[in-house]
Motif scaffolding. Sequence first.
Motif, short mmCIF file in Angstrom:
data_model
loop_
_atom_site.label_atom_id
_atom_site.label_comp_id
_atom_site.label_asym_id
_atom_site.label_seq_id
_atom_site.Cartn_x
_atom_site.Cartn_y
_atom_site.Cartn_z
N TYR A 155 25.48 15.57 -3.66
CA TYR A 155 26.38 15.44 -4.75
C TYR A 155 25.62 14.55 -5.84
O TYR A 155 25.39 13.48 -5.61
CB TYR A 155 27.66 15.03 -4.57
N LYS A 156 25.31 15.21 -7.13
CA LYS A 156 24.83 14.27 -7.89
C LYS A 156 25.68 13.43 -8.85
O LYS A 156 26.57 13.95 -9.41
CB LYS A 156 24.02 15.31 -9.25
N ALA A 157 25.84 12.36 -8.44
CA ALA A 157 27.01 11.32 -8.75
C ALA A 157 26.76 10.81 -10.22
O ALA A 157 25.32 11.05 -10.87
CB ALA A 157 26.74 10.06 -7.90
N PRO A 158 27.66 10.55 -10.82
CA PRO A 158 27.64 10.05 -12.31
C PRO A 158 26.67 8.94 -12.60
O PRO A 158 26.18 8.19 -11.49
CB PRO A 158 29.26 9.61 -12.57
N PHE A 159 26.16 8.88 -13.87
CA PHE A 159 24.97 8.07 -13.85
C PHE A 159 25.49 6.55 -13.70
O PHE A 159 26.67 6.02 -13.80
CB PHE A 159 24.78 7.98 -15.50
N GLY A 160 24.60 5.74 -12.67
CA GLY A 160 24.84 4.58 -12.55
C GLY A 160 25.25 4.51 -10.90
O GLY A 160 25.29 3.27 -10.35
N GLU A 161 25.73 5.42 -10.29
CA GLU A 161 26.13 5.58 -9.12
C GLU A 161 25.03 6.34 -8.31
O GLU A 161 24.28 7.10 -8.68
CB GLU A 161 27.51 6.42 -8.80
N HIS A 162 25.17 6.26 -6.77
CA HIS A 162 23.99 6.75 -6.11
C HIS A 162 24.61 8.03 -5.49
O HIS A 162 25.75 8.28 -5.48
CB HIS A 162 24.05 5.86 -4.84
N ASP A 163 23.72 9.11 -5.41
CA ASP A 163 23.96 10.41 -5.04
C ASP A 163 24.65 10.40 -3.60
O ASP A 163 24.04 9.45 -2.80
CB ASP A 163 22.75 11.26 -5.10
N GLU A 164 25.22 11.46 -3.16
CA GLU A 164 25.88 11.52 -1.91
C GLU A 164 25.52 12.65 -1.30
O GLU A 164 25.61 13.74 -1.65
CB GLU A 164 27.34 11.27 -2.06
N ASN A 165 24.78 12.51 0.00
CA ASN A 165 24.52 13.52 0.82
C ASN A 165 25.74 14.19 1.27
O ASN A 165 26.82 13.53 1.76
CB ASN A 165 23.86 13.14 2.27
N ILE A 166 25.67 15.64 1.38
CA ILE A 166 27.04 16.29 1.67
C ILE A 166 26.78 17.46 2.46
O ILE A 166 25.43 18.04 2.41
CB ILE A 166 27.73 16.73 0.14
N THR A 167 27.66 18.11 2.97
CA THR A 167 27.52 19.25 3.83
C THR A 167 27.51 20.39 2.93
O THR A 167 27.86 20.65 1.85
CB THR A 167 28.63 19.49 4.93
N LEU A 168 27.12 21.54 3.52
CA LEU A 168 26.89 23.03 2.81
C LEU A 168 28.50 23.31 2.29
O LEU A 168 28.91 23.93 1.45
CB LEU A 168 26.66 23.98 3.56
N GLU A 169 29.27 22.94 3.55
CA GLU A 169 30.83 23.21 3.11
C GLU A 169 31.35 22.44 1.79
O GLU A 169 32.16 23.01 1.22
CB GLU A 169 31.64 22.79 4.37
N ARG A 170 31.13 21.09 2.02
CA ARG A 170 31.26 20.24 0.83
C ARG A 170 30.78 20.79 -0.58
O ARG A 170 31.42 20.91 -1.53
CB ARG A 170 30.97 19.04 1.17
N SER A 171 29.58 21.36 -0.55
CA SER A 171 29.00 21.71 -1.73
C SER A 171 29.70 23.22 -2.14
O SER A 171 29.86 23.34 -3.39
CB SER A 171 27.39 22.23 -1.38
N ALA A 172 30.38 24.04 -1.14
CA ALA A 172 31.19 24.98 -1.53
C ALA A 172 32.38 24.73 -2.36
O ALA A 172 32.98 25.33 -3.26
CB ALA A 172 31.33 25.87 -0.51
N GLU A 173 32.94 23.62 -1.84
CA GLU A 173 34.21 23.06 -2.58
C GLU A 173 33.80 22.67 -3.95
O GLU A 173 34.69 22.60 -4.81
CB GLU A 173 34.73 21.83 -1.94
N LEU A 174 32.54 22.30 -4.15
CA LEU A 174 32.24 21.48 -5.49
C LEU A 174 32.02 22.83 -6.58
O LEU A 174 32.24 22.56 -7.61
CB LEU A 174 31.34 20.83 -5.74
N VAL A 175 31.33 23.90 -6.07
CA VAL A 175 30.77 24.89 -6.98
C VAL A 175 31.22 26.60 -6.61
O VAL A 175 30.96 27.20 -7.24
CB VAL A 175 29.29 24.96 -7.07
N GLY A 176 32.02 26.48 -5.41
CA GLY A 176 32.50 27.60 -4.97
C GLY A 176 31.34 28.40 -3.71
O GLY A 176 30.40 27.90 -3.87
N GLN A 177 31.87 28.99 -2.98
CA GLN A 177 31.26 29.70 -1.79
C GLN A 177 29.94 30.53 -2.23
O GLN A 177 28.98 30.34 -1.90
CB GLN A 177 32.19 30.46 -0.83
N GLU A 178 30.27 31.37 -3.25
CA GLU A 178 29.12 32.13 -3.68
C GLU A 178 27.93 31.46 -4.36
O GLU A 178 26.84 31.57 -3.99
CB GLU A 178 29.67 33.47 -4.75
N VAL A 179 28.21 30.68 -5.16
CA VAL A 179 27.23 29.63 -5.74
C VAL A 179 26.49 28.82 -4.75
O VAL A 179 25.32 28.71 -4.63
CB VAL A 179 27.79 28.78 -6.77
#
Length: 302
Positions: A155-179
């Motif tokens: 997950y690309k964190a806001p500027f000044g924060e560190h990115d966070e490793n996520i699962t595929l399932e979590r990425s689907a929650e952020l952008v939708g399953q199809e994307v």
Amino acid sequence: MNALPAPLALPGWSHLYSGKVRDLYVPEGQDPTSSEHLLVVASNRVSAFDFVLEPPIPGKGALLTELSNWWFAQIPMANHLAVGEGTPAVPDAVADRAVVSRRLEMYPIECVVRGALTGSGFIEYQQTGAVCGIELPAGLHDGDLLDEPIYTPAYKAPFGEHDENITLERSAELVGQEVAEALRAASLEIFTAARDLAAERGVVLADTKFEFGKDPVSGELVLADEVLTSDSSRYWDAATYADESLSGSERLASFDKQIVRNWLSASWDKQGTPPVLPEEIVQQTRARYLELYVRLTGSQPA
């Protein structure tokens, strides 16, 4: 992060934003939130441990821009480069290290693909036996190539924060399953083709990160940002990697700013302002960037 140098004044463009190593501009007089084009300028700045260091690496911005553009030409997928009538010209002052990009709706996912187990992935594997929720075989060592590359988004964190490793399932929650599935499929396809091409040139592509956006008009998935450069990817020399008489750090010497990180780790306690890089470290780093460019493209930079 320490203070950045003042941005260049570029005729016809207004400065929008500066990151650690790149500067963004919009056409002068246009609304920054809706302008059709962006000017992306790769600086010669080099960063490590969240600090921008001095001095910069001569020619770094041009090398990375040329390499990224070369890779765009190898990848049969829509990319962010703006072409055709109506595209503003790149200012002469940054002609060798800037591109005009079309504006996209960027996805907040850093699409990481790992073809080898190393870096933060190896640390996580030692602790859990998995990387971003993907179980891997027992007994793997730092630098081991994986039977199949794995997709480990962040997950690309806001500027000044560190990115966070996520699962595929979590990425689907952020952008939708199809994307999320489309990002994974595109990332693995591009990585696999790039890995094979690099291997033909005696280079191991260990891992990389991609960024994608959506064309706001067509909805098309578009490859954006820099792609498969020394700053976004980890490359090893294939012959050196195969030499088991060498130490691990020698076998896994990458074509990037690792020389800077190693010197800084040995010379600085990470308190206060980092020291100025010695000239020999600057030149060695530049040489690694240049060597990768020549090895991959088969030509000298313009």
